[in-house]
Design an enzyme around this catalytic site. Structure first.
Site, PDB file in Angstrom:
ATOM      1  N   ASN B 133      39.320  34.769  41.538  1.00 36.79           N
ATOM      2  CA  ASN B 133      39.352  36.100  42.261  1.00 36.79           C
ATOM      3  C   ASN B 133      40.679  36.346  42.654  1.00 36.79           C
ATOM      4  O   ASN B 133      40.474  36.123  44.193  1.00 36.79           O
ATOM      5  CB  ASN B 133      38.484  36.581  42.577  1.00 36.79           C
ATOM      6  CG  ASN B 133      38.500  37.931  42.543  1.00 36.79           C
ATOM      7  OD1 ASN B 133      39.660  38.360  42.127  1.00 36.79           O
ATOM      8  ND2 ASN B 133      37.461  39.015  42.844  1.00 36.79           N
ATOM      9  N   CYS B 136      41.589  38.695  46.157  1.00 34.26           N
ATOM     10  CA  CYS B 136      41.535  38.310  48.083  1.00 34.26           C
ATOM     11  C   CYS B 136      42.461  39.203  48.772  1.00 34.26           C
ATOM     12  O   CYS B 136      43.398  38.398  48.757  1.00 34.26           O
ATOM     13  CB  CYS B 136      41.160  37.191  48.252  1.00 34.26           C
ATOM     14  SG  CYS B 136      40.058  36.883  49.900  1.00 34.26           S
ATOM     15  N   LYS B 171      41.755  35.589  37.922  1.00 35.98           N
ATOM     16  CA  LYS B 171      41.532  36.286  37.367  1.00 35.98           C
ATOM     17  C   LYS B 171      42.530  37.705  38.635  1.00 35.98           C
ATOM     18  O   LYS B 171      42.798  38.020  39.265  1.00 35.98           O
ATOM     19  CB  LYS B 171      40.293  37.699  37.754  1.00 35.98           C
ATOM     20  CG  LYS B 171      40.163  38.675  37.826  1.00 35.98           C
ATOM     21  CD  LYS B 171      38.186  39.452  38.045  1.00 35.98           C
ATOM     22  CE  LYS B 171      37.524  40.229  38.206  1.00 35.98           C
ATOM     23  NZ  LYS B 171      36.533  40.521  37.843  1.00 35.98           N
ATOM     24  N   ILE B 197      40.789  43.518  33.525  1.00 33.60           N
ATOM     25  CA  ILE B 197      40.644  43.807  35.344  1.00 33.60           C
ATOM     26  C   ILE B 197      40.077  43.747  36.078  1.00 33.60           C
ATOM     27  O   ILE B 197      38.766  44.005  35.962  1.00 33.60           O
ATOM     28  CB  ILE B 197      42.253  45.313  35.095  1.00 33.60           C
ATOM     29  CG1 ILE B 197      41.495  46.100  35.269  1.00 33.60           C
ATOM     30  CG2 ILE B 197      43.426  45.287  34.650  1.00 33.60           C
ATOM     31  CD1 ILE B 197      42.073  47.364  35.235  1.00 33.60           C
TER      32      ILE B 197
END
Lengths: 298, 324
Positions: B133, B136, B171, B197
């Site tokens: 992901n 962050c 992602k 998204i």
């Protein structure tokens, strides 16, 4: 075919199928204040299992929005197999469009409700007009178990005071209004001190300010109040958050919440506890006051 | 006609991440998977991507964390999780017993943590894949998300790819200045697939307009409202990479699934709508099968990319949606 006769695999499949909820029939809709409604439902399964402070997820009819609405169970009658919900027009619930005889689908009861100590004889319920739905069921529980109960309700004016017909005759109903138009003038929290010594346990729901004021009053006083006076059982003290520990707490609160999944996975309804994060949908919505971090978030 | 709904999310690693149908649960829709697996006997999702996990435990953002809006959900959980080791200790044993592939979503603000987590997962037989992901905040770039910067996204992808043979999904986030450049970079860095998204940054006010509804003011918007944004991003990515794309954002019905497939997604992820209806991903998989049979479609690959410009027209790709 009976379930007992089904092969093990089939029984396992049945057991793991999620509870599809319960079809409930609307018996009555009554507007008890302008824009506020009481809805009484025939709901045998939920009425049998529900405890004060728990809520139901409304699966049908669907209300606009992505999440299933979580509605506190405001009352129950186990003998008549009925439950009561209190809804406001502002909630925009699709339930308000139903007529008596219509069927809806509820999932529940969900969450952890209030813990009433078996030794408690005198219950104090403190709320305001908005919080009434979350604690009113405590009154039903008290009456059903032959306890004495007093409900203190605060409102801004007389126009926001629910009628006493919402409560059973056995309950003592005490009112305070900010403008003094009915009952005592001022906030309801100020009346709590008068009942503090009488009550074995206290259950509160309402505005943030009300919760804070009552929590402040009760903070650190468990040792000389309520069920703590009744003596403690021998053995280890239960961990914070466990049902036996909650039962020993004088003050329990029901928090307002917007529930996401109600499974405990989305973590959207979390509140900060003393030891850890607490999910309102699983560890709550009713909590013992000492479990919560009042200064920061409540 | 034989109907084949199966999709391969990591074609470079044949069979490692083959899904029965193209509808899976995206991160945030089912916790760490077990809650859903145990609740659903039939109508299973094709896969479950777990809630994003960090190397160390995180307490998450201050409440309130969620605000229901018409056709959308604003949330700000703040990556609350017990840390990767704790998740694996508590949850992973049950993943192995499930026939639903579990893809572990990881999130970190530096390459060291990404490497460490990917290495840990590489040794686990119970994880079927890894989602990195990029939402962050980057520790070295004043909190700007890793997914906003090409070099940071590339470094993060390499950090994971270098230490694991697991199928790797990266992602992306919608707010990147040009998501196509990021997509190209992560694909070149070794991503097996791209998902897009995540929630879109947004704000909601309380009833009195006296402040924000969420404890952190900002939250991530999800739900049907963001579907057009998700479609735009997938549409752009699909024209510049050849790896599979998992389209996420506002999927709540079969039409949404078909839309994402049409703009180039190989699979479709559902998160927010699954919170209110946990059976939805599995049910949409069945609805898609029925739709394909009714329309004479034998393979979902026939549906993928139908709305994309023809190859000879793709010269216009140099221009983005706003002429950039």
């Amino acid at each position: 075919m009976t379930v007992l006769a089904a092969p093990r695999a089939l029984r396992a499949a049945i057991a793991t199928t999620p509870d599809p909820g319960e079809d409930v029939r609307l018996l009555e809709t009554r507007e008890f204040l302008p824009g506020r409604y009481l809805l009484r439902w025939a709901a045998a399964g939920i009425a049998r299992r529900v405890r004060p402070g728990q809520f139901v997820h409304v699966m049908a009819p669907r209300t606009a929005g992505l999440l299933l609405p979580a509605v506190p169970v405001a009352g129950f009658d186990r003998a008549a197999e009925q439950i009561t919900l209190l809804l406001s027009k502002e909630d925009g619930s699709a339930l308000l469009a139903l007529r008596p005889g219509d069927v809806a689908r509820f999932d529940g009861p969900l969450g952890r409700g209030f813990e009433v100590d078996p030794r408690s004889r005198f219950l104090l319920v403190v709320t305001d007009t908005d919080g009434l739905a979350r604690v009113r069921a405590c009154v039903d529980e008290a009456v059903a178990t032959s306890r004495q109960v007093a409900l203190l309700l605060g409102a801004r004016t007389i126009a926001e005071v629910p009628p006493s017909s919402l409560l059973p005759d056995e309950a003592e109903y005490v009112i305070a209004t900010e403008d003094g138009s009915l009952g005592q003038r001022g906030g309801i929290a100020e009346l709590v001190a008068s009942y503090e010594a009488w009550a074995d346990q206290c259950f509160v729901a309402g505005s943030d300010g009300l919760l804070r004021r009552v929590a402040k009053l009760a903070a650190g006083r468990d040792a000389r109040m309520g069920v703590a006076r009744l003596g403690r059982k021998r053995g280890r003290r239960p961990v914070r958050g466990a049902s036996p520990r909650r039962r020993l707490t004088w003050l329990q609160v029901a928090l307002p919440h917007e529930v996401g999944c109600a499974l405990g996975v989305c973590l959207g309804c979390v509140v900060r506890g003393v030891d850890s994060q607490l999910r309102t949908c699983r560890e709550g919505p009713a909590f013992a006051a000492p479990e919560l971090r009042w200064e920061l978030d409540q | 006609m034989t109907l084949d709904l199966a999709v391969e999310l990591a074609p470079n690693r044949p069979g490692r991440l083959r899904l029965r149908h193209p509808v899976l649960v995206a991160a945030g829709g089912a916790g760490y998977g077990n809650e859903l697996i145990e609740a659903v006997a039939e109508q299973k999702p094709a896969a479950i991507i777990t809630r994003s996990v960090t190397r160390e435990a995180r307490t998450g953002n201050r409440p309130p964390r969620m605000a229901g809006l018409p056709d959308a959900l604003l949330s700000s959980v703040g990556l609350q999780n017990p840390g990767l080791e704790a998740v694996l200790h508590r949850q992973a044993p049950r993943w192995a017993a499930s026939d639903v592939p579990i893809i572990v979503s990881i999130c970190a603000d530096n390459a060291d943590d990404i490497s460490a987590m990917a290495r840990t997962l590489d040794m686990r037989p119970d994880a079927s894949g890894l989602e990195l992901n990029l939402a962050c905040p980057d520790r070295g770039r004043h909190g700007e998300p890793i997914g906003h910067d090409v070099a940071a996204a590339e470094t993060a992808t390499v950090a994971a790819r270098a230490v694991t043979d697991l199928p790797l999904i990266v992602k992306l986030i919608a707010g990147a200045p040009d998501v196509r450049i990021i997509a190209r970079a992560v694909a070149a860095a070794g991503a097996d697939a791209i998902s897009a998204i995540g929630p879109v940054p947004a704000l909601a006010l309380d009833r009195d307009r006296a402040g924000a509804r969420l404890g952190t003011a900002y939250g991530g918007l999800s739900g049907p409202t963001i579907k057009p944004i998700g479609l735009r991003v997938v549409y752009e990515i699909a024209q510049v990479v050849r790896i599979p794309i998992v389209g996420i954002g506002g999927v709540a019905c079969l039409d949404d699934v078909l839309d994402y497939l049409a703009v180039g997604a190989t699979a479709v992820g559902i998160a927010t709508a699954a919170l209110g209806d946990p059976l939805l991903p599995g049910r949409l998989g069945e609805e898609l099968a029925a739709w394909c049979e009714a329309h004479g479609v034998s393979d979902t690959r026939e549906l993928t990319g139908r709305a994309l410009p023809r190859r000879k027209d793709r010269g216009s790709l140099r221009m983005g949606p706003f002429g950039r």
